[in-house]
Write a protein that holds these residues in place. Sequence first.
Motif, PDB file in Angstrom:
ATOM      1  N   GLY A 125      -1.184  -7.699 -17.851  1.00  0.00           N
ATOM      2  CA  GLY A 125      -2.502  -7.232 -17.043  1.00  0.00           C
ATOM      3  C   GLY A 125      -2.857  -5.759 -17.445  1.00  0.00           C
ATOM      4  N   PRO A 126      -3.915  -5.241 -16.976  1.00  0.00           N
ATOM      5  CA  PRO A 126      -4.299  -4.110 -17.561  1.00  0.00           C
ATOM      6  C   PRO A 126      -3.521  -2.906 -17.005  1.00  0.00           C
ATOM      7  N   SER A 127      -3.375  -1.611 -17.375  1.00  0.00           N
ATOM      8  CA  SER A 127      -2.670  -0.362 -16.871  1.00  0.00           C
ATOM      9  C   SER A 127      -2.979  -0.337 -15.417  1.00  0.00           C
ATOM     10  N   GLY A 128      -2.384  -0.039 -14.502  1.00  0.00           N
ATOM     11  CA  GLY A 128      -2.649   0.101 -13.123  1.00  0.00           C
ATOM     12  C   GLY A 128      -2.921  -1.033 -12.305  1.00  0.00           C
ATOM     13  N   ALA A 129      -2.719  -2.195 -12.968  1.00  0.00           N
ATOM     14  CA  ALA A 129      -3.113  -3.522 -12.149  1.00  0.00           C
ATOM     15  C   ALA A 129      -2.352  -3.680 -11.031  1.00  0.00           C
ATOM     16  N   GLY A 130      -0.710  -3.147 -11.260  1.00  0.00           N
ATOM     17  CA  GLY A 130       0.142  -3.509 -10.150  1.00  0.00           C
ATOM     18  C   GLY A 130       1.431  -4.235 -10.686  1.00  0.00           C
ATOM     19  N   LYS A 131       1.589  -4.492 -12.251  1.00  0.00           N
ATOM     20  CA  LYS A 131       2.586  -4.921 -12.580  1.00  0.00           C
ATOM     21  C   LYS A 131       4.057  -4.375 -12.287  1.00  0.00           C
ATOM     22  N   SER A 132       4.193  -3.094 -12.428  1.00  0.00           N
ATOM     23  CA  SER A 132       5.608  -2.656 -12.235  1.00  0.00           C
ATOM     24  C   SER A 132       5.576  -2.579 -10.473  1.00  0.00           C
ATOM     25  N   THR A 133       4.886  -2.516  -9.695  1.00  0.00           N
ATOM     26  CA  THR A 133       4.799  -2.681  -8.417  1.00  0.00           C
ATOM     27  C   THR A 133       5.445  -4.009  -8.061  1.00  0.00           C
ATOM     28  N   PHE A 134       4.853  -5.151  -8.743  1.00  0.00           N
ATOM     29  CA  PHE A 134       5.058  -6.698  -8.461  1.00  0.00           C
ATOM     30  C   PHE A 134       6.815  -6.536  -9.135  1.00  0.00           C
TER      31      PHE A 134
ATOM     32  N   THR B 199       0.848  -1.097   0.185  1.00  0.00           N
ATOM     33  CA  THR B 199      -0.092   0.066   0.136  1.00  0.00           C
ATOM     34  C   THR B 199       0.936   1.265   0.106  1.00  0.00           C
ATOM     35  N   TYR B 200       0.586   1.903  -1.148  1.00  0.00           N
ATOM     36  CA  TYR B 200       1.498   3.399  -1.109  1.00  0.00           C
ATOM     37  C   TYR B 200       1.053   4.340  -0.038  1.00  0.00           C
ATOM     38  N   SER B 201       1.779   5.285  -0.054  1.00  0.00           N
ATOM     39  CA  SER B 201       1.549   6.351   1.283  1.00  0.00           C
ATOM     40  C   SER B 201       0.208   7.002   0.693  1.00  0.00           C
ATOM     41  N   ASN B 202      -0.038   7.028  -0.526  1.00  0.00           N
ATOM     42  CA  ASN B 202      -1.552   7.647  -0.862  1.00  0.00           C
ATOM     43  C   ASN B 202      -2.600   6.950  -0.625  1.00  0.00           C
ATOM     44  N   GLY B 203      -2.614   5.695  -0.002  1.00  0.00           N
ATOM     45  CA  GLY B 203      -3.555   4.781   0.269  1.00  0.00           C
ATOM     46  C   GLY B 203      -3.837   3.664  -0.850  1.00  0.00           C
ATOM     47  N   ILE B 204      -3.218   3.830  -2.148  1.00  0.00           N
ATOM     48  CA  ILE B 204      -3.540   2.723  -2.988  1.00  0.00           C
ATOM     49  C   ILE B 204      -2.773   1.473  -2.725  1.00  0.00           C
ATOM     50  N   THR B 205      -3.448   0.275  -2.659  1.00  0.00           N
ATOM     51  CA  THR B 205      -3.036  -0.953  -2.542  1.00  0.00           C
ATOM     52  C   THR B 205      -2.627  -1.533  -3.885  1.00  0.00           C
ATOM     53  N   ALA B 206      -1.400  -1.475  -4.359  1.00  0.00           N
ATOM     54  CA  ALA B 206      -0.905  -2.049  -5.645  1.00  0.00           C
ATOM     55  C   ALA B 206      -0.454  -3.497  -5.505  1.00  0.00           C
ATOM     56  N   ALA B 207      -0.503  -4.236  -4.358  1.00  0.00           N
ATOM     57  CA  ALA B 207      -0.149  -5.642  -4.388  1.00  0.00           C
ATOM     58  C   ALA B 207      -1.045  -5.879  -3.169  1.00  0.00           C
TER      59      ALA B 207
HETATM   60  P1  ADP Z   1       0.914  -1.278 -13.764  1.00  0.00           P
HETATM   61  O1  ADP Z   1       2.523  -1.332 -13.942  1.00  0.00           O
HETATM   62  O2  ADP Z   1       0.077  -2.532 -14.039  1.00  0.00           O
HETATM   63  O3  ADP Z   1       0.363  -0.259 -14.636  1.00  0.00           O
HETATM   64  P2  ADP Z   1       1.606  -0.070 -11.147  1.00  0.00           P
HETATM   65  O4  ADP Z   1       2.235  -1.208 -10.163  1.00  0.00           O
HETATM   66  O5  ADP Z   1       2.391   0.982 -11.625  1.00  0.00           O
HETATM   67  O6  ADP Z   1       0.591  -0.801 -12.162  1.00  0.00           O
HETATM   68  O7  ADP Z   1       0.441   0.757 -10.369  1.00  0.00           O
HETATM   69  C1  ADP Z   1      -0.463   0.103  -9.588  1.00  0.00           C
HETATM   70  C2  ADP Z   1      -1.302   1.039  -8.885  1.00  0.00           C
HETATM   71  O8  ADP Z   1      -0.602   1.747  -7.761  1.00  0.00           O
HETATM   72  C3  ADP Z   1      -1.905   2.412  -9.628  1.00  0.00           C
HETATM   73  O9  ADP Z   1      -3.029   2.758  -9.225  1.00  0.00           O
HETATM   74  C4  ADP Z   1      -0.698   3.380  -9.504  1.00  0.00           C
HETATM   75  O10 ADP Z   1      -1.299   4.612  -9.580  1.00  0.00           O
HETATM   76  C5  ADP Z   1      -0.356   2.852  -7.981  1.00  0.00           C
HETATM   77  N1  ADP Z   1       1.163   3.723  -7.822  1.00  0.00           N
HETATM   78  C6  ADP Z   1       2.220   3.121  -8.535  1.00  0.00           C
HETATM   79  N2  ADP Z   1       3.329   3.609  -7.969  1.00  0.00           N
HETATM   80  C7  ADP Z   1       2.902   4.421  -7.075  1.00  0.00           C
HETATM   81  C8  ADP Z   1       3.577   5.344  -6.120  1.00  0.00           C
HETATM   82  N3  ADP Z   1       4.903   5.239  -6.132  1.00  0.00           N
HETATM   83  N4  ADP Z   1       2.963   5.988  -5.274  1.00  0.00           N
HETATM   84  C9  ADP Z   1       1.751   6.076  -5.295  1.00  0.00           C
HETATM   85  N5  ADP Z   1       0.845   4.977  -6.007  1.00  0.00           N
HETATM   86  C10 ADP Z   1       1.360   4.267  -6.870  1.00  0.00           C
END
Ligand code: ADP
Length: 228
Positions: A35-44, A10-18
């Motif tokens: 996966g779709p954009s914003g799904a959490g691939k980059s976070t993974f 969970t990022y500090s903005n409250g979004i849970t990406a994993a």
């Molecule tokens: P993907 O690679 O599938 O597009 P991300 O892992 O980049 O997905 O993002 C997953 C979610 O986490 C999105 O809602 C994105 O906006 C949010 N997010 C990604 N990186 C950060 C960050 N550093 N701080 C806050 N939110 C983030």
Amino acid sequence: MIDMQDVYKTYSNGITAANGINVHIDAGEFLYVVGPSGAGKSTFIKMMYREVKPSKGSIIINGVNLAKLKDSKVPLLRRNIGVVFQDFKLLNTLSVYENVAFAMEVIEESPQYIKKRVLETLELVGLKHKARALPTELSGGEQQRVAIARSIVNAPKVVIADEPTGNLDPDTSWEIMNIFEEINLRGTTIVMATHNKEIVNTIKHRVIAIENGRIARDEVKGDYGYES
Ligand code: ADP
Ligand code: ADP
């Protein structure tokens, strides 16, 4: 080789990406992450080289738990994991040779070994003849080859790639994929996030689909499974 258990971010903005990820990747596997954009691939992907620290859970790579790793130990970890980015991230003031050699100089390899290893790695990616060029003098595909050479020069067991063909035209993308195939055939584990449907559906490998921070699908020789 790679083991993720109950991983949350969970990022500090409250979004849970994993949101509770469990996955096991064996040595030598080639894994696509789709996966779709914003799904959490980059976070993974970023959690695998500790660019992002998980909020909860364990990520064990070669016996090291990245969730518990001290920040001071992260550079050491990065030596054993190669990373390739969509936008290459080369140092534009350094030559091709120097970009690749830099990764070995920081770990204080001997000058003779660096020279031998850099040249053989540039040869593997087909760019030995461009050793003296600057990145800005190269095409996008050539720049990505340099980035790949840099990622493998220290012979890591794992290479993590985040949309490595995202900035490249289709022909160049296939050439880059052939290099990843060769690296994988030589025994390196590859984890690659990609939006390239054609490639995923043609060069078949394990596919993990991430949706809403969860693994929605995990298939041996899977399909891309989305429209684009
Ligand atoms: P993907 O690679 O599938 O597009 P991300 O892992 O980049 O997905 O993002 C997953 C979610 O986490 C999105 O809602 C994105 O906006 C949010 N997010 C990604 N990186 C950060 C960050 N550093 N701080 C806050 N939110 C983030
Ligand atoms: P962490 O929770 O790991 O400390 P932060 O929330 O501090 O991560 O975010 C790291 C950086 O990413 C910040 O500069 C933040 O502004 C930026 N960021 C915020 N939202 C997003 C987003 N949706 N996608 C990508 N980066 C983001």
